[in-house]
Design a protein around this motif. Structure first.
Motif, PDB file in Angstrom:
ATOM      1  N   GLN A 215       0.836  -1.203   0.000  1.00 56.40           N
ATOM      2  CA  GLN A 215       0.000   0.000   0.000  1.00 56.40           C
ATOM      3  C   GLN A 215       0.869   1.250   0.000  1.00 56.40           C
ATOM      4  O   GLN A 215       0.559   2.225  -0.665  1.00 56.40           O
ATOM      5  N   SER A 216       1.945   1.223   0.749  1.00 60.31           N
ATOM      6  CA  SER A 216       2.771   2.424   0.873  1.00 60.31           C
ATOM      7  C   SER A 216       3.623   2.667  -0.369  1.00 60.31           C
ATOM      8  O   SER A 216       4.030   3.792  -0.619  1.00 60.31           O
ATOM      9  N   HIS A 217       3.891   1.656  -1.189  1.00 64.85           N
ATOM     10  CA  HIS A 217       4.751   1.815  -2.352  1.00 64.85           C
ATOM     11  C   HIS A 217       3.989   1.959  -3.667  1.00 64.85           C
ATOM     12  O   HIS A 217       4.617   2.147  -4.705  1.00 64.85           O
ATOM     13  N   LEU A 218       2.676   1.856  -3.628  1.00 64.73           N
ATOM     14  CA  LEU A 218       1.914   1.967  -4.865  1.00 64.73           C
ATOM     15  C   LEU A 218       1.800   3.422  -5.295  1.00 64.73           C
ATOM     16  O   LEU A 218       1.532   4.302  -4.475  1.00 64.73           O
TER      17      LEU A 218
ATOM     18  N   PRO B  71       0.020   6.724  -6.836  1.00 67.54           N
ATOM     19  CA  PRO B  71      -1.357   7.180  -6.650  1.00 67.54           C
ATOM     20  C   PRO B  71      -2.283   6.740  -7.782  1.00 67.54           C
ATOM     21  O   PRO B  71      -3.466   6.486  -7.552  1.00 67.54           O
ATOM     22  N   GLU B  72      -1.750   6.644  -9.012  1.00 68.29           N
ATOM     23  CA  GLU B  72      -2.591   6.225 -10.148  1.00 68.29           C
ATOM     24  C   GLU B  72      -3.111   4.794  -9.941  1.00 68.29           C
ATOM     25  O   GLU B  72      -4.268   4.489 -10.222  1.00 68.29           O
ATOM     26  N   VAL B  73      -2.239   3.929  -9.425  1.00 66.45           N
ATOM     27  CA  VAL B  73      -2.629   2.542  -9.198  1.00 66.45           C
ATOM     28  C   VAL B  73      -3.668   2.471  -8.082  1.00 66.45           C
ATOM     29  O   VAL B  73      -4.648   1.726  -8.185  1.00 66.45           O
ATOM     30  N   VAL B  74      -3.480   3.232  -7.045  1.00 62.63           N
ATOM     31  CA  VAL B  74      -4.452   3.251  -5.943  1.00 62.63           C
ATOM     32  C   VAL B  74      -5.795   3.744  -6.465  1.00 62.63           C
ATOM     33  O   VAL B  74      -6.844   3.178  -6.131  1.00 62.63           O
TER      34      VAL B  74
END
Length: 126
Positions: A72-75, A77-80
């Motif tokens: 979660q911390s390395h994704l 923002p577009e992927v989130v």
């Protein structure tokens, strides 16, 4: 004398009967003791295995949480954002697909959309 001899025979038979009953009871006790001794290790093994499995399950859950938080911390923002949109879409279509899968409603996607989706998959374009 005959009465003493008769009494001796009767007592001897009774003694044999008592000895045979004692032998039978001793064998039963040994058998039960043997069963208890074999049950105890298997029960202890089962308890040990259960505790080990619980410990492994807790370790796996902790590792899973750790990996999820790292992902979660390395994704980006577009992927989130895409993930959020995907799950919103899934939640929107769940009731339609549920009814279809239960046989209570027609296929949830219109025929044109279905053919367009098939063409996209076959041609690899949109």
């Amino acid at each position: 004398m005959t009465s003493l001899f008769t009494q001796e025979i009767r007592l001897s038979k009774r003694h044999e009967k008592i000895v045979s009953q004692r032998l039978m009871l001793l064998q039963q006790m040994e058998s039960k003791l043997g069963n208890q001794n074999t049950e105890k290790p298997s029960q202890q093994q089962a308890e040990t295995a259960f505790k080990r499995n619980l410990s492994l399950l807790k370790d796996i859950e902790a590792a899973e949480k750790s990996l999820q938080s790292k992902m979660q911390s390395h994704l980006p923002p577009e992927v989130v954002s895409l993930e959020t949109c995907y799950w919103a879409s899934v939640e929107e279509y769940i009731p339609k697909w549920e009814q279809f899968l239960l046989g209570q409603a027609p296929y949830p996607i219109s025929v044109e959309n279905q053919k367009e989706a098939e063409n996209t998959v076959l041609n690899g374009t949109r």
